[in-house]
Design a protein around this motif. Structure first.
Motif, short mmCIF file in Angstrom:
data_model
loop_
_atom_site.label_atom_id
_atom_site.label_comp_id
_atom_site.label_asym_id
_atom_site.label_seq_id
_atom_site.Cartn_x
_atom_site.Cartn_y
_atom_site.Cartn_z
N GLY A 1 0.78 -1.24 0.00
CA GLY A 1 0.00 0.00 0.00
C GLY A 1 0.81 1.28 0.00
N HIS A 2 1.99 1.26 0.61
CA HIS A 2 2.80 2.48 0.70
C HIS A 2 3.09 3.09 -0.67
CE1 HIS A 2 6.39 4.97 1.19
NE2 HIS A 2 6.07 5.10 2.48
N PRO A 3 3.61 2.32 -1.62
CA PRO A 3 3.87 2.94 -2.93
C PRO A 3 2.59 3.45 -3.60
CG PRO A 3 5.01 0.84 -2.77
CD PRO A 3 4.12 0.95 -1.58
N ILE A 4 1.51 2.73 -3.44
CA ILE A 4 0.26 3.13 -4.09
C ILE A 4 -0.23 4.46 -3.54
CG2 ILE A 4 -2.19 2.54 -4.39
CD1 ILE A 4 -1.26 -0.43 -4.37
N ILE A 5 -0.31 4.57 -2.22
CA ILE A 5 -0.86 5.80 -1.63
C ILE A 5 0.10 6.97 -1.81
CG2 ILE A 5 -0.05 5.52 0.75
CD1 ILE A 5 -2.98 6.35 1.54
N PHE A 6 1.42 6.71 -1.77
CA PHE A 6 2.37 7.79 -1.99
C PHE A 6 2.37 8.26 -3.43
CE2 PHE A 6 3.92 7.63 2.24
CZ PHE A 6 4.66 8.79 2.43
N ILE A 7 2.23 7.34 -4.38
CA ILE A 7 2.15 7.74 -5.79
C ILE A 7 0.88 8.54 -6.04
CG2 ILE A 7 1.84 6.85 -8.13
CD1 ILE A 7 3.89 4.65 -7.35
N LEU A 8 -0.23 8.13 -5.42
CA LEU A 8 -1.48 8.89 -5.55
C LEU A 8 -1.31 10.29 -4.97
CD1 LEU A 8 -4.49 9.05 -6.26
CD2 LEU A 8 -4.97 8.05 -4.01
N PHE A 9 -0.72 10.39 -3.78
CA PHE A 9 -0.49 11.70 -3.17
C PHE A 9 0.46 12.54 -4.02
CE2 PHE A 9 2.29 14.39 -0.59
CZ PHE A 9 1.36 15.36 -0.24
N THR A 10 1.52 11.92 -4.54
CA THR A 10 2.49 12.64 -5.36
C THR A 10 1.83 13.17 -6.63
OG1 THR A 10 4.27 11.27 -4.48
CG2 THR A 10 4.74 12.46 -6.50
N ALA A 11 0.96 12.39 -7.23
CA ALA A 11 0.24 12.84 -8.43
C ALA A 11 -0.67 14.02 -8.10
CB ALA A 11 -0.57 11.69 -9.03
N THR A 59 -4.57 12.81 5.39
CA THR A 59 -5.27 12.44 6.62
C THR A 59 -5.30 10.92 6.76
OG1 THR A 59 -6.61 14.45 6.49
CG2 THR A 59 -7.43 12.67 7.91
N LEU A 60 -5.59 10.23 5.67
CA LEU A 60 -5.57 8.76 5.67
C LEU A 60 -4.17 8.24 5.99
CD1 LEU A 60 -6.96 6.02 5.04
CD2 LEU A 60 -6.28 6.38 2.66
N MET A 61 -3.15 8.83 5.38
CA MET A 61 -1.77 8.41 5.63
C MET A 61 -1.38 8.65 7.09
SD MET A 61 -0.20 9.95 2.09
CE MET A 61 1.51 9.78 2.46
N LEU A 62 -1.79 9.77 7.64
CA LEU A 62 -1.48 10.09 9.03
C LEU A 62 -2.13 9.08 9.97
CD1 LEU A 62 0.11 12.22 10.59
CD2 LEU A 62 -1.97 13.57 10.74
N GLY A 63 -3.36 8.69 9.67
CA GLY A 63 -4.03 7.68 10.48
C GLY A 63 -3.32 6.33 10.43
N ILE A 64 -2.85 5.95 9.26
CA ILE A 64 -2.14 4.68 9.12
C ILE A 64 -0.83 4.70 9.88
CG2 ILE A 64 -0.95 3.18 7.45
CD1 ILE A 64 -3.17 4.00 5.44
N VAL A 65 -0.09 5.80 9.77
CA VAL A 65 1.19 5.91 10.49
C VAL A 65 0.95 5.91 12.00
CG1 VAL A 65 3.14 7.45 10.97
CG2 VAL A 65 2.46 6.97 8.62
N ALA A 66 -0.10 6.56 12.46
CA ALA A 66 -0.43 6.55 13.89
C ALA A 66 -0.78 5.13 14.36
CB ALA A 66 -1.59 7.50 14.18
N PHE A 67 -1.52 4.41 13.54
CA PHE A 67 -1.88 3.02 13.87
C PHE A 67 -0.64 2.14 13.95
CE2 PHE A 67 -3.00 -1.28 12.38
CZ PHE A 67 -3.89 -1.64 13.38
#
Length: 166
Positions: free
Chosen positions: A11-21, A141-149
């Protein structure tokens, strides 16, 4: 204790690529607006002009660091930068930037800029910038929640937040 490392590796590459785009789109729209406002001297207000300029920074910040985090994560390098704490600090700081920029633009646009007529040039571009900056903030916000978890799980498991995310 739930093992999240396999899900994070996928998931990390997917969500980071989405955020980067989304950051790239935000940066390009905001940069174009600043260029047009500068060349035509027709910014609708100082508030809109300032918010758009700040979103130029936010967009390029998110784009450049998004690429760095993705490359470092995929190559397994980066040390403290790719740790849970490194991710948490960067995501939180970027989250603050985007909420400030998107909120300032939303506050200065006051709903529908189309009602202002010719006194609000590039109305559709401003609304697109507003939408993409809020979408980037939602992803953050989604990424921050995942990192907190994951960070909370590492504390419960006796690990340190200096360890890698996955």
């Amino acid at each position: 204790m739930v093992d999240t490392s396999a899900a994070i590796r996928r998931g990390h590459p997917i969500i980071f690529i989405l955020f980067t785009a989304l950051s790239f789109i935000t940066a390009v729209i905001a940069s174009t607006l600043v260029s047009d406002y500068n060349s035509n001297n027709n910014a609708p207000s100082d508030g809109v002009n300032g918010a758009v300029r700040f979103l130029v920074f936010c967009g390029w910040w998110g784009f450049l660091f998004g690429i760095l985090f993705t490359v470092f994560f995929l190559t397994g390098k980066g040390g403290i930068l790719t740790s849970i704490a490194g991710h948490g600090i960067w995501i939180f700081l970027t989250w603050l930037f985007f909420v400030a920029g998107a909120g300032a633009l939303t506050n200065n646009v006051d709903g529908s800029c189309g009602n202002r007529g010719p006194s609000f040039p590039y109305c559709n571009s401003v609304k697109a910038l507003e939408a993409f900056s809020w979408m980037a903030w939602i992803i953050l916000t989604l990424m921050l929640g995942i990192v907190a978890f994951v960070g909370a799980g590492s504390f419960r498991g006796g690990r340190s937040v200096k360890e890698g995310l996955a």
